[in-house]
Write a protein that holds these residues in place. Sequence first.
Motif, mmCIF file in Angstrom:
data_model
loop_
_atom_site.group_PDB
_atom_site.id
_atom_site.type_symbol
_atom_site.label_atom_id
_atom_site.label_comp_id
_atom_site.label_asym_id
_atom_site.label_seq_id
_atom_site.Cartn_x
_atom_site.Cartn_y
_atom_site.Cartn_z
ATOM 1 N N LYS A 54 0.827 -1.210 0.000
ATOM 2 C CA LYS A 54 0.000 0.000 0.000
ATOM 3 C C LYS A 54 0.858 1.255 0.000
ATOM 4 N N GLN A 111 1.217 4.346 -2.765
ATOM 5 C CA GLN A 111 0.902 5.732 -2.410
ATOM 6 C C GLN A 111 1.998 6.701 -2.822
ATOM 7 N N LEU A 170 -7.783 8.768 3.392
ATOM 8 C CA LEU A 170 -6.757 8.231 2.496
ATOM 9 C C LEU A 170 -6.009 9.306 1.703
ATOM 10 N N THR A 217 -1.940 9.723 1.901
ATOM 11 C CA THR A 217 -1.065 9.679 0.730
ATOM 12 C C THR A 217 -0.180 10.912 0.655
ATOM 13 N N ARG A 273 2.644 10.623 3.151
ATOM 14 C CA ARG A 273 3.710 9.719 2.713
ATOM 15 C C ARG A 273 4.582 10.372 1.656
ATOM 16 N N GLN A 331 -4.852 8.169 -7.760
ATOM 17 C CA GLN A 331 -3.607 8.060 -7.010
ATOM 18 C C GLN A 331 -3.794 8.390 -5.533
ATOM 19 N N TYR A 338 -6.201 7.375 -3.715
ATOM 20 C CA TYR A 338 -6.955 6.308 -3.050
ATOM 21 C C TYR A 338 -6.322 4.946 -3.284
ATOM 22 N N ARG A 339 -4.994 4.900 -3.358
ATOM 23 C CA ARG A 339 -4.310 3.618 -3.469
ATOM 24 C C ARG A 339 -4.432 2.871 -2.142
#
Length: 468
Positions: A98, A102, A352, A356, A359, A434, A436-437
């Motif tokens: 995951k 992201q 989410l 992302t 990250r 992208q 909502y990976r």
Amino acid sequence: MSSTPPSLRDLYSPPSSAWSFVPPQSAPPPNPNAPSPPTPSSSFQWSTRPVTNSIFDLSPDLNDGGGINAVELLRALAASAVLQYTSSAIAMPWEVGKMLLQVQWIPREAHDYDLDADTEDDDDALSDSSNENESYFADPEGTPKVAHPPQADDHGRRSVQEEAEYVIPVGSANGVWGMIKRIGRFRGEGWLALWKGLLTSCVAEVLSTTFQPVVHNILQAIFFPTTPFFHQPPLLLPVVSHMFTGFLLSPLDLVRTRLIVQSFLPRYRTYTGPIDALIQIIRDEGGFKGVYLHPQLLIPCLIDTALRPVVSLALPGLLASYIGANISEDSSPLIWGFAELAGSCLGLLITLPFETIRRRLQVQTRGGVAPINGCVQLRPARYNGVVDTLWHIITEERSDLPIIRRQKRRRSSNTEARPEREGESWLRHTGIGQLYRGLGMRLGASAIVFLLALVTGGDNSDGGWAEL
């Protein structure tokens, strides 16, 4: 002849059950010639035996006659540590897949070769023959080519042909399970790379589950000391406690992200372990002030740690209020479980994207430090903040994964290639996907938690699945 009484009830006198706390009076000096008086039995005397701990009464093995059995206590702590480490190891491959999805930067030009290129058959044959001649006259003992990080233009774009050998091909995996298989089969990573950052994740999880209730109880004792135990505290307390705990452990989360994203090949690694990563980050990126208070780390941390408790605690109650006014966890556990499931699914649509963004900002270095060699393609240009990251993800990336590699077409095949371009998905021109990976994996984990709650009655039903 004497008559016996009809009943002994009238002759019975109950003894006094009152406790006497008056200390006994000092008796005169004993006379050796006098008979010893009878010992009084009606007065209460405190026992000098120490009171045992009720916690250890629940586990007799830990309560020895001389105190705590240190061996059994250490054995229980070791078993708890092994259990926590095992649960983290089970969930780690999904977390790695995951996170790599992201942070992966997928520009819209990725593998989008020009289908209308004016390439003749003679030119193709000439290029093929020139490549064969170059390989024939090449020096076998010459210096091999070293893959350098690709260069970026003013907009942060780079050519796909310049990918380094340690970078997983762009857009080759769709979904967490696809990324897990891609990591395991990629020669630069391997199956062991699915457990990168395992120790850091386990330590961070243990510290988070330990500190958050302590901080919550301290805040409740300071601001709401008279609140009954069964009364639900205000929503602000759990939100603040999660924010403070997440802020306190943010360096560990930063180290975990860097360890997962960096290449697994030893010659391309930036950090050799969690301690080395923490030392380098503190030394080169502004010390503890830079780790905790840098705007690109502090703002996403506060947003991410505040949204999660707000969504998980507030959304189920709001959804249940629309269904019925008297729905609660005690009165209607089944309906409340559905409300929690719906609230968890809707909450992922909110949390989410910010996860992302956090990250992406954690991956990029600061203070003039060279960027890390990521096992997935990272954006060469730097992001400037939360809003800037959100804007560039939406406007310059694509979401139609997996990306199909297409060869250059000759002029004779131009008529067949144009219908493919016309039938492209709208996800080709936006990067919303992208953000909502990992959504499918999280929805599946929420469904598992709901099913476990139905089976076990809701008592500690997540079993660690909620961490996914």
